[in-house]
Design a protein around this motif. Sequence first.
Motif, PDB file in Angstrom:
ATOM      1  N   PHE A 176      19.329   5.305  -1.186  1.00 47.26           N
ATOM      2  CA  PHE A 176      17.924   5.513  -1.522  1.00 47.26           C
ATOM      3  C   PHE A 176      17.532   6.959  -1.235  1.00 47.26           C
ATOM      4  CE2 PHE A 176      18.637   1.195  -0.015  1.00 47.26           C
ATOM      5  CZ  PHE A 176      18.249   0.457  -1.142  1.00 47.26           C
ATOM      6  N   VAL A 177      16.639   7.476  -2.075  1.00 48.46           N
ATOM      7  CA  VAL A 177      16.143   8.842  -1.872  1.00 48.46           C
ATOM      8  C   VAL A 177      15.636   8.988  -0.442  1.00 48.46           C
ATOM      9  CG1 VAL A 177      14.333  10.484  -2.498  1.00 48.46           C
ATOM     10  CG2 VAL A 177      15.566   9.249  -4.286  1.00 48.46           C
ATOM     11  N   GLY A 178      16.073  10.051   0.228  1.00 46.38           N
ATOM     12  CA  GLY A 178      15.661  10.290   1.605  1.00 46.38           C
ATOM     13  C   GLY A 178      16.649   9.807   2.640  1.00 46.38           C
ATOM     14  N   ASP A 179      17.703   9.075   2.201  1.00 44.47           N
ATOM     15  CA  ASP A 179      18.731   8.658   3.159  1.00 44.47           C
ATOM     16  C   ASP A 179      19.536   9.880   3.597  1.00 44.47           C
ATOM     17  OD1 ASP A 179      18.037   6.021   3.016  1.00 44.47           O
ATOM     18  OD2 ASP A 179      19.705   5.414   1.723  1.00 44.47           O
ATOM     19  N   SER A 180      19.653  10.065   4.903  1.00 43.95           N
ATOM     20  CA  SER A 180      20.555  11.072   5.456  1.00 43.95           C
ATOM     21  C   SER A 180      21.873  10.360   5.733  1.00 43.95           C
ATOM     22  CB  SER A 180      19.977  11.660   6.745  1.00 43.95           C
ATOM     23  OG  SER A 180      20.884  12.551   7.345  1.00 43.95           O
ATOM     24  N   VAL A 181      22.959  10.816   5.112  1.00 47.52           N
ATOM     25  CA  VAL A 181      24.201  10.061   5.164  1.00 47.52           C
ATOM     26  C   VAL A 181      25.382  10.937   5.562  1.00 47.52           C
ATOM     27  CG1 VAL A 181      23.428   8.417   3.402  1.00 47.52           C
ATOM     28  CG2 VAL A 181      24.673  10.476   2.698  1.00 47.52           C
ATOM     29  N   ARG A 182      26.395  10.256   6.094  1.00 46.48           N
ATOM     30  CA  ARG A 182      27.710  10.862   6.241  1.00 46.48           C
ATOM     31  C   ARG A 182      28.610  10.200   5.221  1.00 46.48           C
ATOM     32  NH1 ARG A 182      32.522   9.653   9.044  1.00 46.48           N
ATOM     33  NH2 ARG A 182      31.570   8.081  10.409  1.00 46.48           N
ATOM     34  N   ILE A 183      29.240  10.998   4.374  1.00 52.56           N
ATOM     35  CA  ILE A 183      30.132  10.474   3.344  1.00 52.56           C
ATOM     36  C   ILE A 183      31.562  10.647   3.826  1.00 52.56           C
ATOM     37  CG2 ILE A 183      30.790  10.582   0.917  1.00 52.56           C
ATOM     38  CD1 ILE A 183      28.137  12.202   0.504  1.00 52.56           C
ATOM     39  N   ALA A 184      32.225   9.542   4.109  1.00 49.94           N
ATOM     40  CA  ALA A 184      33.635   9.578   4.493  1.00 49.94           C
ATOM     41  C   ALA A 184      34.464   9.653   3.213  1.00 49.94           C
ATOM     42  CB  ALA A 184      33.991   8.338   5.305  1.00 49.94           C
ATOM     43  N   LEU A 185      35.247  10.704   3.056  1.00 45.93           N
ATOM     44  CA  LEU A 185      35.903  10.986   1.783  1.00 45.93           C
ATOM     45  C   LEU A 185      37.188  10.207   1.538  1.00 45.93           C
ATOM     46  CD1 LEU A 185      35.415  14.860   1.525  1.00 45.93           C
ATOM     47  CD2 LEU A 185      33.942  13.022   0.671  1.00 45.93           C
ATOM     48  N   ARG A 186      37.784   9.630   2.573  1.00 45.06           N
ATOM     49  CA  ARG A 186      39.043   8.901   2.375  1.00 45.06           C
ATOM     50  C   ARG A 186      38.862   7.810   1.312  1.00 45.06           C
ATOM     51  NH1 ARG A 186      43.884   7.305   5.254  1.00 45.06           N
ATOM     52  NH2 ARG A 186      43.322   8.546   7.089  1.00 45.06           N
ATOM     53  N   GLY A 187      39.706   7.816   0.286  1.00 45.11           N
ATOM     54  CA  GLY A 187      39.648   6.812  -0.778  1.00 45.11           C
ATOM     55  C   GLY A 187      38.807   7.223  -1.970  1.00 45.11           C
ATOM     56  N   THR A 188      38.084   8.317  -1.862  1.00 49.46           N
ATOM     57  CA  THR A 188      37.284   8.802  -2.990  1.00 49.46           C
ATOM     58  C   THR A 188      38.064   9.857  -3.771  1.00 49.46           C
ATOM     59  OG1 THR A 188      36.199  10.603  -1.772  1.00 49.46           O
ATOM     60  CG2 THR A 188      35.178   8.405  -1.664  1.00 49.46           C
ATOM     61  N   THR A 189      37.568  10.183  -4.964  1.00 53.81           N
ATOM     62  CA  THR A 189      38.235  11.160  -5.828  1.00 53.81           C
ATOM     63  C   THR A 189      37.237  12.207  -6.292  1.00 53.81           C
ATOM     64  OG1 THR A 189      39.804   9.488  -6.637  1.00 53.81           O
ATOM     65  CG2 THR A 189      39.556  11.496  -7.954  1.00 53.81           C
ATOM     66  N   LEU A 190      37.587  13.458  -6.105  1.00 54.80           N
ATOM     67  CA  LEU A 190      36.784  14.576  -6.599  1.00 54.80           C
ATOM     68  C   LEU A 190      37.270  14.890  -8.006  1.00 54.80           C
ATOM     69  CD1 LEU A 190      34.645  16.760  -5.846  1.00 54.80           C
ATOM     70  CD2 LEU A 190      36.565  18.203  -5.121  1.00 54.80           C
ATOM     71  N   THR A 191      36.387  14.757  -8.991  1.00 53.58           N
ATOM     72  CA  THR A 191      36.809  14.908 -10.378  1.00 53.58           C
ATOM     73  C   THR A 191      35.667  15.457 -11.213  1.00 53.58           C
ATOM     74  OG1 THR A 191      37.863  13.747 -12.246  1.00 53.58           O
ATOM     75  CG2 THR A 191      36.152  12.554 -11.039  1.00 53.58           C
ATOM     76  N   SER A 192      35.952  15.741 -12.473  1.00 53.03           N
ATOM     77  CA  SER A 192      34.947  16.260 -13.402  1.00 53.03           C
ATOM     78  C   SER A 192      34.809  15.298 -14.571  1.00 53.03           C
ATOM     79  CB  SER A 192      35.356  17.644 -13.909  1.00 53.03           C
ATOM     80  OG  SER A 192      34.424  18.121 -14.868  1.00 53.03           O
ATOM     81  N   PHE A 193      33.563  14.994 -14.925  1.00 56.02           N
ATOM     82  CA  PHE A 193      33.291  14.116 -16.063  1.00 56.02           C
ATOM     83  C   PHE A 193      32.413  14.871 -17.047  1.00 56.02           C
ATOM     84  CE2 PHE A 193      30.594  10.930 -18.196  1.00 56.02           C
ATOM     85  CZ  PHE A 193      31.585  10.201 -18.844  1.00 56.02           C
ATOM     86  N   ASN A 194      32.984  15.250 -18.194  1.00 55.44           N
ATOM     87  CA  ASN A 194      32.265  16.020 -19.203  1.00 55.44           C
ATOM     88  C   ASN A 194      31.591  17.257 -18.616  1.00 55.44           C
ATOM     89  OD1 ASN A 194      32.815  14.405 -21.561  1.00 55.44           O
ATOM     90  ND2 ASN A 194      31.380  12.889 -20.766  1.00 55.44           N
ATOM     91  N   GLY A 195      32.307  17.890 -17.707  1.00 54.70           N
ATOM     92  CA  GLY A 195      31.810  19.136 -17.123  1.00 54.70           C
ATOM     93  C   GLY A 195      30.974  18.969 -15.880  1.00 54.70           C
ATOM     94  N   LEU A 196      30.656  17.735 -15.511  1.00 54.03           N
ATOM     95  CA  LEU A 196      29.851  17.479 -14.310  1.00 54.03           C
ATOM     96  C   LEU A 196      30.770  17.096 -13.155  1.00 54.03           C
ATOM     97  CD1 LEU A 196      26.961  17.160 -13.106  1.00 54.03           C
ATOM     98  CD2 LEU A 196      27.136  14.734 -13.682  1.00 54.03           C
ATOM     99  N   LEU A 197      30.775  17.881 -12.091  1.00 48.97           N
ATOM    100  CA  LEU A 197      31.602  17.592 -10.931  1.00 48.97           C
ATOM    101  C   LEU A 197      31.009  16.406 -10.176  1.00 48.97           C
ATOM    102  CD1 LEU A 197      34.128  18.642  -9.473  1.00 48.97           C
ATOM    103  CD2 LEU A 197      32.606  19.961  -7.994  1.00 48.97           C
ATOM    104  N   GLN A 198      31.868  15.443  -9.839  1.00 49.97           N
ATOM    105  CA  GLN A 198      31.383  14.243  -9.159  1.00 49.97           C
ATOM    106  C   GLN A 198      32.403  13.749  -8.151  1.00 49.97           C
ATOM    107  OE1 GLN A 198      32.747  10.713 -12.248  1.00 49.97           O
ATOM    108  NE2 GLN A 198      30.696  11.545 -12.480  1.00 49.97           N
ATOM    109  N   LEU A 199      31.895  13.018  -7.163  1.00 46.72           N
ATOM    110  CA  LEU A 199      32.729  12.324  -6.199  1.00 46.72           C
ATOM    111  C   LEU A 199      32.784  10.867  -6.640  1.00 46.72           C
ATOM    112  CD1 LEU A 199      34.318  12.897  -3.593  1.00 46.72           C
ATOM    113  CD2 LEU A 199      32.312  12.124  -2.320  1.00 46.72           C
ATOM    114  N   ASP A 200      33.942  10.453  -7.118  1.00 47.67           N
ATOM    115  CA  ASP A 200      34.091   9.145  -7.751  1.00 47.67           C
ATOM    116  C   ASP A 200      34.627   8.108  -6.759  1.00 47.67           C
ATOM    117  OD1 ASP A 200      34.049   7.254  -9.730  1.00 47.67           O
ATOM    118  OD2 ASP A 200      35.880   7.929 -10.726  1.00 47.67           O
ATOM    119  N   SER A 201      34.416   6.817  -7.116  1.00 50.87           N
ATOM    120  CA  SER A 201      34.929   5.672  -6.342  1.00 50.87           C
ATOM    121  C   SER A 201      34.340   5.602  -4.945  1.00 50.87           C
ATOM    122  CB  SER A 201      36.464   5.729  -6.255  1.00 50.87           C
ATOM    123  OG  SER A 201      37.042   5.758  -7.543  1.00 50.87           O
TER     124      SER A 201
END
Length: 309
Positions: free
Chosen positions: A100-125
Amino acid sequence: MMRNKKHIGLLIIASLILFSACRKREFDEPPIKDIPVGNILTIQDLRDLFQGESIRFEEDYSVFATVTMDDRNGNIFRNAYVEDETNAIQLRTRFPGGLFVGDSVRIALRGTTLTSFNGLLQLDSVDVDRNIVKQATQRTFAPTVVTIADLINNDFQSRLVRLENVEFAANDLSGTYANAATQQSLNRTLTDCNGNEIIVRTSGFADFAGQTVAQGNGSMVAIANEFNGVKQLLIRSIQEVNMIGQRCGGDPSSFYLFKDFNDQSITSGGWQSYVVQSTPGSHNWTTSSQGSPGNYYAVATGWNGSSAD
């Protein structure tokens, strides 16, 4: 005496049952998340890692950020945008909701994928249950004030931005943000008084899809997006589109001149008459009501009685 002992025995049994039930509820409580922090990266660090090839994180890294757009209003689906003091990125989540907007979070990256979708960089999965540890809620994150020219000429991808003195193009004023009936996404053109333009992309599933676009000039808070090199804006809340001021050229109805010619004059009201073609027989503008008595209109013809000049 026997009755009192019976009552005491029943009370002891009831107490044991209640105590047992309480202990059982303790075991039913969800376990506390214990997700390793590992090395801490900023979002800029994360973006710098991407060199054109997807990266799957197999070790423990964490990014701390604030959610700046969620999927509650339907304008995005299974997506969220997060930002820190260095940059921003889109999260592609495995399931809708949970952020939700305003959530302060820690994103644990293990298991995620840094990739590009049609030129937009995203953290997937991103799995909200496995990869997100909320630190706080209802935190405010101030948008960066930019112009349309800034967005077109610089990289603000996934950033929360605010634009001032902007308006929707005149030919979009009779339309809605998207097609709510068919749930088709549509592009509308946002412009400024200098003629700079950028697309505002809205999903047909957005809860404001069927609303007529804002008619005046004013401000908008949005997420800077990109699709195949084309810069776009995503509205995160229709309440953040505040365009009730006078448009750059005034009221759109003032862009059109009206004259009914019922005074049978071509030049009254400040109009001017120009010769269409200068040849013998004259082709000046005049008034006529032929075919529609009493309803005068302007006419010029190249017919000379037997043939066209």
